[in-house]
Design a protein around this motif. Structure first.
Motif, short mmCIF file in Angstrom:
data_model
loop_
_atom_site.label_atom_id
_atom_site.label_comp_id
_atom_site.label_asym_id
_atom_site.label_seq_id
_atom_site.Cartn_x
_atom_site.Cartn_y
_atom_site.Cartn_z
N THR A 57 -19.04 20.31 -44.76
CA THR A 57 -18.25 21.30 -45.49
C THR A 57 -18.73 22.70 -45.09
OG1 THR A 57 -19.77 21.40 -47.37
CG2 THR A 57 -18.06 19.71 -47.45
N TYR A 58 -17.78 23.59 -44.84
CA TYR A 58 -18.15 24.92 -44.34
C TYR A 58 -17.57 26.03 -45.19
CZ TYR A 58 -13.42 24.28 -42.63
OH TYR A 58 -12.08 24.02 -42.57
N GLY A 59 -16.79 25.68 -46.21
CA GLY A 59 -16.08 26.71 -46.97
C GLY A 59 -16.22 26.56 -48.46
N THR A 60 -15.09 26.41 -49.14
CA THR A 60 -15.06 26.46 -50.61
C THR A 60 -15.68 25.24 -51.27
OG1 THR A 60 -12.84 25.53 -50.69
CG2 THR A 60 -13.02 27.95 -50.60
N LEU A 61 -15.98 24.18 -50.51
CA LEU A 61 -16.61 23.00 -51.10
C LEU A 61 -18.13 23.15 -51.20
CD1 LEU A 61 -14.55 20.19 -49.35
CD2 LEU A 61 -14.68 20.54 -51.82
N LYS A 62 -18.68 24.18 -50.55
CA LYS A 62 -20.13 24.37 -50.56
C LYS A 62 -20.62 24.80 -51.94
CE LYS A 62 -20.54 27.47 -47.36
NZ LYS A 62 -21.20 28.41 -46.44
N ARG A 63 -21.93 24.64 -52.16
CA ARG A 63 -22.54 25.09 -53.42
C ARG A 63 -22.29 26.58 -53.61
NH1 ARG A 63 -28.39 22.82 -51.96
NH2 ARG A 63 -27.69 23.77 -50.02
N GLY A 64 -21.87 26.95 -54.82
CA GLY A 64 -21.65 28.35 -55.13
C GLY A 64 -20.23 28.83 -54.88
N PHE A 65 -19.36 27.95 -54.36
CA PHE A 65 -17.98 28.36 -54.08
C PHE A 65 -16.99 27.58 -54.95
CE2 PHE A 65 -20.50 29.66 -50.49
CZ PHE A 65 -20.04 30.94 -50.26
N SER A 66 -15.74 28.06 -54.94
CA SER A 66 -14.79 27.65 -55.98
C SER A 66 -14.45 26.16 -56.03
CB SER A 66 -13.50 28.44 -55.82
OG SER A 66 -12.98 28.20 -54.53
N MET B 207 -16.99 18.56 -55.64
CA MET B 207 -18.20 17.91 -55.12
C MET B 207 -19.13 17.50 -56.26
SD MET B 207 -18.46 17.09 -52.13
CE MET B 207 -18.03 17.38 -50.44
N GLN B 208 -19.26 18.39 -57.25
CA GLN B 208 -20.12 18.06 -58.40
C GLN B 208 -19.60 16.82 -59.13
OE1 GLN B 208 -19.93 22.08 -60.01
NE2 GLN B 208 -22.14 22.26 -59.86
N ALA C 226 -20.75 31.63 -40.85
CA ALA C 226 -20.87 30.98 -42.15
C ALA C 226 -19.92 31.66 -43.12
CB ALA C 226 -22.30 31.07 -42.67
N TYR C 227 -19.35 30.86 -44.02
CA TYR C 227 -18.50 31.38 -45.09
C TYR C 227 -19.45 31.74 -46.23
CZ TYR C 227 -14.43 31.41 -48.31
OH TYR C 227 -13.44 31.74 -49.20
N THR C 228 -19.66 33.04 -46.42
CA THR C 228 -20.60 33.51 -47.45
C THR C 228 -19.82 34.23 -48.54
OG1 THR C 228 -20.87 35.67 -46.42
CG2 THR C 228 -22.33 33.91 -45.62
N GLU C 229 -20.53 34.71 -49.55
CA GLU C 229 -19.90 35.48 -50.63
C GLU C 229 -19.06 36.62 -50.04
OE1 GLU C 229 -22.98 34.35 -50.85
OE2 GLU C 229 -22.83 33.15 -52.68
#
Length: 192
Positions: A23-32, A37-38, A158-161
């Motif tokens: 996962t490289y985008g919105t599925l990562k920890r801290g994203f929408s 995933m949780q 990386a997809y960051t904030e």
């Protein structure tokens, strides 16, 4: 008739069939979309394996509403950093649904990774004995080229904030337009 003889033991199906999903985008920890995933982690359908990086460079770009897309153009862009999850078949079908696989939004295809955090071998060596393939959700071929042009050949590692700033959740986007409509409008609009 002896029905019992055909039944397969329940354990084999679960262990043999997990998929590694990068996962490289919105599925990562801290994203929408990490809430999904949780959910999957809670139900035992996913677990985080760690932070990894693509072995080759790939373009990671933003589309409409700051939605991230990985383009299947190895050798271009950056080595992309993301999170790797082990996902059950049930978890995978929920991810496929989110990513609009059946609707031509994304395609799930293999990708090669190397560990980003711990030193040592890449994933291939670690899993040489098992039949594990790592997969990622790439932009669908139908709009990949236009999306790359629209981004002017610029991509990020990386997809960051920072990249996610301005991200609009699906429920908050104009509902009369489909995901693919949004992409068509985006790629045909002038760059800002």
């Amino acid at each position: 008739m002896g029905h019992g003889t055909m039944a397969t033991p329940p354990t084999t199906t679960i262990t043999a069939k997990t998929t590694l999903v990068f996962t490289y985008g919105t599925l990562k920890r801290g994203f929408s979309n990490h809430v999904l995933m949780q959910d999957l982690i809670r139900s035992g359908d996913a677990s985080l394996k760690g932070v990894y990086q693509t072995l080759e460079k790939y373009p990671l770009v933003c589309g409409p509403y700051r939605v991230p897309f990985l383009l299947n153009k190895p050798g271009t862009g950056h080595r992309v950093t993301g999170e790797l999850y082990v996902v059950s078949p049930r978890g995978l079908s929920r991810l496929d649904e989110l990513e609009g696989i059946a609707r031509g939004h994304y395609v799930r295809q293999p990708i090669r990774l190397a560990a980003a955090e711990k030193e040592g071998g890449d994933l291939e060596a670690e899993h040489a004995t098992s039949s594990c393939v790592v997969e990622a959700y790439y932009a669908h071929k139908s709009y990949e080229e236009e999306l790359w042009k629209r981004n002017g050949g610029r991509s990020f590692g990386a997809y960051t904030e920072n990249e996610a700033r301005g991200y609009v959740k699906r429920k908050d986007r104009p509902q009369h337009l489909t995901f693919l409509d949004h992409i068509r409008i985006f790629v045909s609009s002038p760059c800002d």
